[in-house]
Design an enzyme around this catalytic site. Structure first.
Site, PDB file in Angstrom:
ATOM      1  N   HIS A   1     -12.070  -5.477   7.370  1.00 32.49           N
ATOM      2  CA  HIS A   1     -12.041  -5.402   8.834  1.00 32.49           C
ATOM      3  C   HIS A   1     -13.340  -4.850   9.419  1.00 32.49           C
ATOM      4  O   HIS A   1     -13.580  -4.996  10.613  1.00 32.49           O
ATOM      5  CB  HIS A   1     -10.821  -4.603   9.324  1.00 32.49           C
TER       6      HIS A   1
ATOM      7  N   ASP B   1      -7.843  -5.554   2.297  1.00 33.50           N
ATOM      8  CA  ASP B   1      -8.840  -5.022   3.235  1.00 33.50           C
ATOM      9  C   ASP B   1     -10.119  -4.608   2.518  1.00 33.50           C
ATOM     10  O   ASP B   1     -10.731  -3.585   2.842  1.00 33.50           O
ATOM     11  CB  ASP B   1      -8.278  -3.846   4.043  1.00 33.50           C
TER      12      ASP B   1
ATOM     13  N   SER C   1     -14.253   3.762   8.156  1.00 26.71           N
ATOM     14  CA  SER C   1     -13.705   2.641   7.402  1.00 26.71           C
ATOM     15  C   SER C   1     -14.738   2.053   6.453  1.00 26.71           C
ATOM     16  O   SER C   1     -15.870   1.766   6.843  1.00 26.71           O
ATOM     17  CB  SER C   1     -13.219   1.549   8.355  1.00 26.71           C
TER      18      SER C   1
END
Length: 293
Positions: free
Chosen positions: A30, A60, A135
């Protein structure tokens, strides 16, 4: 948003972990999804253009490559042996501008079932502070070994100290397949992108009058195209399971194998259609993001 069912990211920042001396970098799907240009800045301030080697929305995980040599890769640890209560250290780029930030905590829980970006995942939970921009960064144990890739935090007011990470055993298995093949083998797919229309503003932008889960795009030559699925189809059910969110579609696929035939019900022009789709293997060209189908 650019036209009907077309969305893109104009800019963003995240974190990553160098896993080889010659420039392979582990990050989140993402973080790089929808980006046409990716820049990587290493801890010494050097900036590189990066290419996407492969991505996997289910876990992910994404792998980038920069043209460099003599880099110092992270020491890969072992996530299967983690226990609740042991030290966890997150290193990343919170807020997109505080690169190299280190926060500490503990492993709060193992095997948490969490939905991230429409995908159902089994993740590590940590109390180390994570923020937007973390992230794709590393979660390390007290020995400095990489044990996870940070990919989410629990949102909402009054929620602190609840972050999540992809276990490194999962992340490295995926990374090795992405480097070797560009995709993770054996994953079933229809060959579509789906989009959640959850509010009236998004519905107006997409030119639809009803909230729900829609087919955003159909890959050329895919199982979905052969079955007759079209852009703009509104999902009713997949394999007998009612669809109320994009994650419902991926959850059904997770319970099937390549070659299985499933029945998909959609609404098109105010009519309910039942289409039989024989699942194909998801390849680099048949990947579906943000939610794979």
């Amino acid at each position: 948003t650019n036209g009907i069912f077309s969305q893109y990211v104009t800019g963003g920042a995240g974190s990553g972990v160098i896993i080889s001396e010659d420039g392979y970098i582990l990050t989140n799907n993402h973080v790089v999804e929808g980006q046409s240009t990716i820049k990587v800045t290493t801890n010494d301030g050097q900036e590189y253009d990066a290419t996407v080697v492969g991505t996997d929305a289910k876990t992910d995980i994404a792998v980038l490559k920069i043209e460099a040599s003599g880099l110092t890769p992270a020491v890969i640890g072992e996530s299967d042996g983690l226990v609740v209560g042991e030290t966890a250290v997150a290193v990343g780029n919170p807020l997109g501008e505080l690169g190299g930030t280190v926060t500490d905590g503990i492993i709060s829980a193992l095997d948490r079932e969490v939905t991230v970006e429409g995908q159902n995942m089994t993740l590590l939970q940590t109390s180390a502070a994570v923020s937007p921009g973390n992230s794709g960064g590393g979660l390390f144990n007290e020995k400095g070994e990489l044990v996870g890739i940070v990919n989410a935090k629990s949102g909402g007011e009054n929620v602190e100290g609840i972050g999540f990470a992809v276990p490194i055993n999962t992340a490295m298995d995926v990374a090795e397949q992405l480097i070797a093949n560009g995709y993770v083998s054996g994953r079933p797919a229809m060959g579509i992108q789906v989009i959640d229309i959850t509010d009236l503003q998004t519905a107006m932008q997409a030119g639809v009058s009803q909230l729900g889960v829609y087919v955003q795009s159909v890959d050329s030559g895919s199982a979905a195209e052969r079955a007759g699925l079209q852009v703009g189809d509104l999902f009713v059910s997949v394999d007998g399971t009612a669809v109320s969110s994009a994650s419902d579609v991926t959850a059904v696929l997770d319970n099937h194998q390549v070659g299985d035939t499933i029945t998909v019900q959609v609404v098109r022009d105010r009519q309910v259609l039942s289409l039989d789709v024989t699942l194909q293997e998801k390849t680099a060209s048949a990947s579906v993001q943000p939610v794979e189908g």
